[in-house]
Design a protein around this motif. Structure first.
Motif, PDB file in Angstrom:
ATOM      1  N   PHE A  88       0.801  -1.334  -0.019  1.00 39.68           N
ATOM      2  CA  PHE A  88       0.264   0.025  -0.044  1.00 39.68           C
ATOM      3  C   PHE A  88       0.903   1.159  -0.031  1.00 39.68           C
ATOM      4  O   PHE A  88       0.311   2.093  -0.719  1.00 39.68           O
ATOM      5  N   ASP A  89       1.879   1.161   0.663  1.00 37.32           N
ATOM      6  CA  ASP A  89       2.948   2.433   0.795  1.00 37.32           C
ATOM      7  C   ASP A  89       3.532   2.827  -0.572  1.00 37.32           C
ATOM      8  O   ASP A  89       4.032   3.870  -0.830  1.00 37.32           O
ATOM      9  N   ASP A  90       3.572   1.872  -1.400  1.00 37.86           N
ATOM     10  CA  ASP A  90       3.922   1.841  -2.797  1.00 37.86           C
ATOM     11  C   ASP A  90       3.177   2.798  -3.844  1.00 37.86           C
ATOM     12  O   ASP A  90       3.591   3.335  -4.822  1.00 37.86           O
ATOM     13  N   ILE A  91       1.775   2.783  -3.366  1.00 36.77           N
ATOM     14  CA  ILE A  91       1.038   3.326  -4.518  1.00 36.77           C
ATOM     15  C   ILE A  91       1.195   5.007  -4.604  1.00 36.77           C
ATOM     16  O   ILE A  91       1.350   5.256  -5.817  1.00 36.77           O
ATOM     17  N   VAL A  92       1.346   5.580  -3.501  1.00 35.71           N
ATOM     18  CA  VAL A  92       1.465   7.184  -3.607  1.00 35.71           C
ATOM     19  C   VAL A  92       2.815   7.562  -4.775  1.00 35.71           C
ATOM     20  O   VAL A  92       2.819   8.243  -5.391  1.00 35.71           O
ATOM     21  N   PRO A  93       3.796   7.071  -4.016  1.00 35.03           N
ATOM     22  CA  PRO A  93       5.269   7.282  -5.028  1.00 35.03           C
ATOM     23  C   PRO A  93       4.993   6.600  -6.246  1.00 35.03           C
ATOM     24  O   PRO A  93       5.538   7.643  -7.176  1.00 35.03           O
ATOM     25  N   ARG A 118       5.989  -1.741 -10.411  1.00 35.71           N
ATOM     26  CA  ARG A 118       5.943  -1.425  -9.057  1.00 35.71           C
ATOM     27  C   ARG A 118       4.817  -1.806  -8.141  1.00 35.71           C
ATOM     28  O   ARG A 118       5.118  -2.015  -6.900  1.00 35.71           O
ATOM     29  N   LEU A 119       3.521  -1.834  -8.800  1.00 37.88           N
ATOM     30  CA  LEU A 119       2.430  -2.358  -8.179  1.00 37.88           C
ATOM     31  C   LEU A 119       2.168  -3.501  -8.634  1.00 37.88           C
ATOM     32  O   LEU A 119       1.096  -4.235  -7.642  1.00 37.88           O
ATOM     33  N   LEU A 141      -7.387   6.992 -10.416  1.00 33.01           N
ATOM     34  CA  LEU A 141      -6.040   6.354 -10.253  1.00 33.01           C
ATOM     35  C   LEU A 141      -5.566   5.835  -8.722  1.00 33.01           C
ATOM     36  O   LEU A 141      -5.509   4.745  -8.407  1.00 33.01           O
ATOM     37  N   TYR A 142      -5.753   6.888  -7.786  1.00 34.60           N
ATOM     38  CA  TYR A 142      -5.587   6.556  -6.242  1.00 34.60           C
ATOM     39  C   TYR A 142      -6.503   5.352  -6.015  1.00 34.60           C
ATOM     40  O   TYR A 142      -6.261   4.231  -5.336  1.00 34.60           O
ATOM     41  N   GLY A 143      -7.751   5.714  -5.979  1.00 35.59           N
ATOM     42  CA  GLY A 143      -8.946   4.745  -5.534  1.00 35.59           C
ATOM     43  C   GLY A 143      -8.843   3.412  -6.263  1.00 35.59           C
ATOM     44  O   GLY A 143      -8.880   2.404  -5.454  1.00 35.59           O
ATOM     45  N   THR A 144      -8.625   3.392  -7.611  1.00 35.35           N
ATOM     46  CA  THR A 144      -8.549   2.113  -7.985  1.00 35.35           C
ATOM     47  C   THR A 144      -7.353   1.242  -7.856  1.00 35.35           C
ATOM     48  O   THR A 144      -7.334  -0.063  -7.455  1.00 35.35           O
ATOM     49  N   SER A 145      -6.212   2.054  -7.495  1.00 34.72           N
ATOM     50  CA  SER A 145      -5.210   1.346  -7.123  1.00 34.72           C
ATOM     51  C   SER A 145      -5.123   0.556  -5.730  1.00 34.72           C
ATOM     52  O   SER A 145      -4.532  -0.527  -5.452  1.00 34.72           O
ATOM     53  N   VAL A 146      -5.844   1.478  -4.962  1.00 34.37           N
ATOM     54  CA  VAL A 146      -6.024   0.832  -3.588  1.00 34.37           C
ATOM     55  C   VAL A 146      -6.692  -0.413  -3.513  1.00 34.37           C
ATOM     56  O   VAL A 146      -6.507  -1.469  -2.879  1.00 34.37           O
ATOM     57  N   LEU A 147      -7.780  -0.248  -4.095  1.00 32.92           N
ATOM     58  CA  LEU A 147      -8.641  -1.358  -4.177  1.00 32.92           C
ATOM     59  C   LEU A 147      -8.049  -2.617  -5.021  1.00 32.92           C
ATOM     60  O   LEU A 147      -8.385  -3.920  -4.590  1.00 32.92           O
ATOM     61  N   ARG A 148      -7.322  -2.259  -6.088  1.00 30.12           N
ATOM     62  CA  ARG A 148      -6.786  -3.453  -6.753  1.00 30.12           C
ATOM     63  C   ARG A 148      -5.592  -4.040  -6.041  1.00 30.12           C
ATOM     64  O   ARG A 148      -5.403  -5.138  -6.111  1.00 30.12           O
ATOM     65  N   THR A 149      -5.001  -3.153  -5.188  1.00 30.86           N
ATOM     66  CA  THR A 149      -3.805  -3.893  -4.385  1.00 30.86           C
ATOM     67  C   THR A 149      -4.525  -4.652  -3.369  1.00 30.86           C
ATOM     68  O   THR A 149      -3.955  -5.778  -3.103  1.00 30.86           O
ATOM     69  N   PHE A 150      -5.434  -4.350  -2.730  1.00 30.07           N
ATOM     70  CA  PHE A 150      -6.191  -5.306  -1.962  1.00 30.07           C
ATOM     71  C   PHE A 150      -6.779  -6.455  -2.684  1.00 30.07           C
ATOM     72  O   PHE A 150      -6.527  -7.687  -2.078  1.00 30.07           O
TER      73      PHE A 150
END
Length: 529
Positions: A88-93, A118-119, A141-150
């Protein structure tokens, strides 16, 4: 107050001028050499002290290992926590790196390559393709990245080999204690997301019924229905025990509190009032027991247990039932006190102390001791939690840095059984938005501080399970996802208008080993809830 605001508040308070005095600007040199809190020795928070390296460590932690702690399991859980948090910490950078490239000619290709590297997944192609026309939609992009990571973490968890031996051993232990089914309801607060795997150290397969509700206010009628289903299996199939086995259904309610900031970081649903939170959970347990006794014949009854969790350090407080099953808020075992009393002892002495603590608590409050099976269960929960107390001491210096809310997303529906980690998600179990409106509103309020105030969207994972043996079950689960998604979007129109609400939908068969299936976002029924 959430963790991010707390840090800002502490920073501002540290530099505020005394009343009636002007504040002079600080010399630039002092800023460069002055360590920030909590490294400075004089800035350790209450209950913390500086160690030899200058780090703030809880005064409750010991300098050596507890004799009853499972060090091997602690190491595995610490590795899991680090890996999940890193994802999760990798998402923002990563998104910042991609945002800087949005006007390059080969932007889409490079962005997807960076995301894959990276993701571990690709970003929505349509969002990247539109970047040349309008500003890149970073919120989506942020919202979908969080959900996709989970989603990827959940899929990985579901592919892990099933450790049936551990779950079967715990189920046998429950039955030996006199309980053929253990049902756990906890507060929806994300700080309790690791309740089974970390805090109580119970195999989730041995606790098939575990749901979360704001303020631990579980649905009594629904629980009566679940009890009836369990008893029907016993009478028709003899599973998990025969009807004449003398075992009972055990309902556990879990509330939470904060020892270091009880007025602000306790249960929001009860105004951070520990006694209100505990009493509300106890009232629900008593209502559940009364409903069973009044609604069914032949001496039908259930066993109940109340547990409090200090979310600062995961230490539990177990309220000891008397011989008739009644509980009091005052009669409890404080496991942090037990940890401190036994950490320097030999294993045999620590076990003796553990074996005496339950009856001592009852005797101290003038109450009868619980039945032997309940006493054995409480002792096991206390011993399991000793490992978690030491886990927090070893990996978090005895108290979590994020003592407040720091969840990554909101989980709506049936939830994900396989991924358990503190402050991962705020949980709302519901089949319709109307029935879970209060829980959902609390979650949105939390994320308004965590995300919306910073311009980030609220990610919402909607997930329902279905029985693949029932015709049309999958289609109905998908339709429910779409109805709930439409209802959530209709309930928070301002967030939707500003791109501050991102929903993802998945369904999954109840059968073990079933894959998570993404629900296509089309044909949404905007009217049905």
């Amino acid at each position: 107050m959430d963790t991010r605001k707390r840090r800002e508040h502490l920073h501002q308070a540290a530099h505020a001028a005394p009343v009636g005095m002007a504040m002079r600007p600080r010399p630039a040199a002092a800023t460069a050499v002055m360590p920030s809190w909590p490294q400075r020795l004089s800035f350790c928070a209450p209950g913390m002290q500086a160690d030899s390296k200058g780090d703030c460590v809880s005064t409750l932690c010991a300098s050596h290992a507890h004799p009853l702690v499972d060090q091997a399991r602690n190491a595995l859980l610490a590795d899991y926590e680090r890996r999940v948090q890193a994802r999760f910490d990798d998402i923002v950078p990563t998104l910042k790196q991609i945002a800087a490239l949005q006007h390059d000619t080969d932007f889409e290709t490079r962005a997807q390559q960076i995301a894959r590297d990276r993701l571990g997944f690709e970003l929505p192609a349509v969002v990247l393709a539109d970047a040349w026309v309008t500003t890149l939609d970073m919120r989506r992009l942020y919202g979908t990245s969080v959900l996709r990571t989970f989603l990827e973490l959940a899929r990985e968890a579901y592919t892990q080999p099933y450790n049936g031996a551990e779950a079967e051993a715990m189920t046998r232990f429950f039955i030996e204690c006199g309980f053929h089914e253990v049902d756990v309801s906890a507060c929806a607060d994300g700080r309790l997301k690791g309740l089974l795997q970390y805090i109580l150290r119970l195999p989730q397969q041995a606790v098939p019924r575990h749901k979360s509700y704001a303020g631990t206010l579980f649905d009594v009628e629904l629980n009566v229905k679940q009890w009836a289903e369990t008893e029907l299996h016993r009478f028709r199939e003899g599973v998990p025990t025969l009807p004449d086995a003398g075992t009972r259904y055990l309902k556990i309610a879990v509330y939470h509190f904060s020892s270091s900031d009880p007025l602000h970081e306790g249960c929001a649903a009860h105004g951070s009032d520990d006694r209100r939170a505990g009493q509300a959970a106890l009232d629900r347990l008593e209502a559940f027991g009364t409903a069973i006794e009044n609604g069914f014949c032949c001496g039908a009854s259930v066993a109940t247990l109340l547990i409090g969790v200090d979310t600062d350090n995961d230490a539990i407080r177990v309220h000891v039932p008397d011989a008739q099953g009644g509980m009091s808020l005052d009669c409890h075992v404080d496991n942090m006190a037990l940890y401190q009393a036994t950490v320097g002892k030999a294993e045999s002495e620590a076990l003796w102390r553990l074996g005496a603590i339950v009856e001592e608590a009852a005797r101290r409050h003038g109450r009868s001791a619980p039945e032997s099976g309940m006493r054995r269960l409480i002792e096991r929960l206390l011993m399991n939690n000793l490992s978690q107390i030491e886990y927090v001491c070893t990996n978090h210096r005895g108290r979590y840095a994020d003592i407040g809310h720091a969840e990554r997303f909101i989980s709506i529906g049936d939830g994900f059984d396989k991924v358990h980690l503190r402050n991962l998600a705020y949980i709302g179990h519901m089949h319709t938005v109307e029935e879970g409106a209060a829980d959902l509103d609390v979650g949105i309020k939390i994320f308004s501080r965590l995300n919306v105030a910073r311009g980030l969207p609220v990610p919402v994972a909607i997930h329902y399970r279905y029985d693949s043996q029932v015709p049309g079950g999958k289609e109905r689960a998908e339709a429910r996802c779409r109805r709930v998604k439409a209802a959530i979007e209709a309930r928070y129109p301002v967030l939707m208008r500003d791109g501050l609400l991102v929903c993802g939908m998945t369904v999954q068969a109840k059968q073990p080993g079933s894959d998570l299936e993404i629900v296509a976002d089309n044909d949404i029924d905007a009217h049905g809830h």
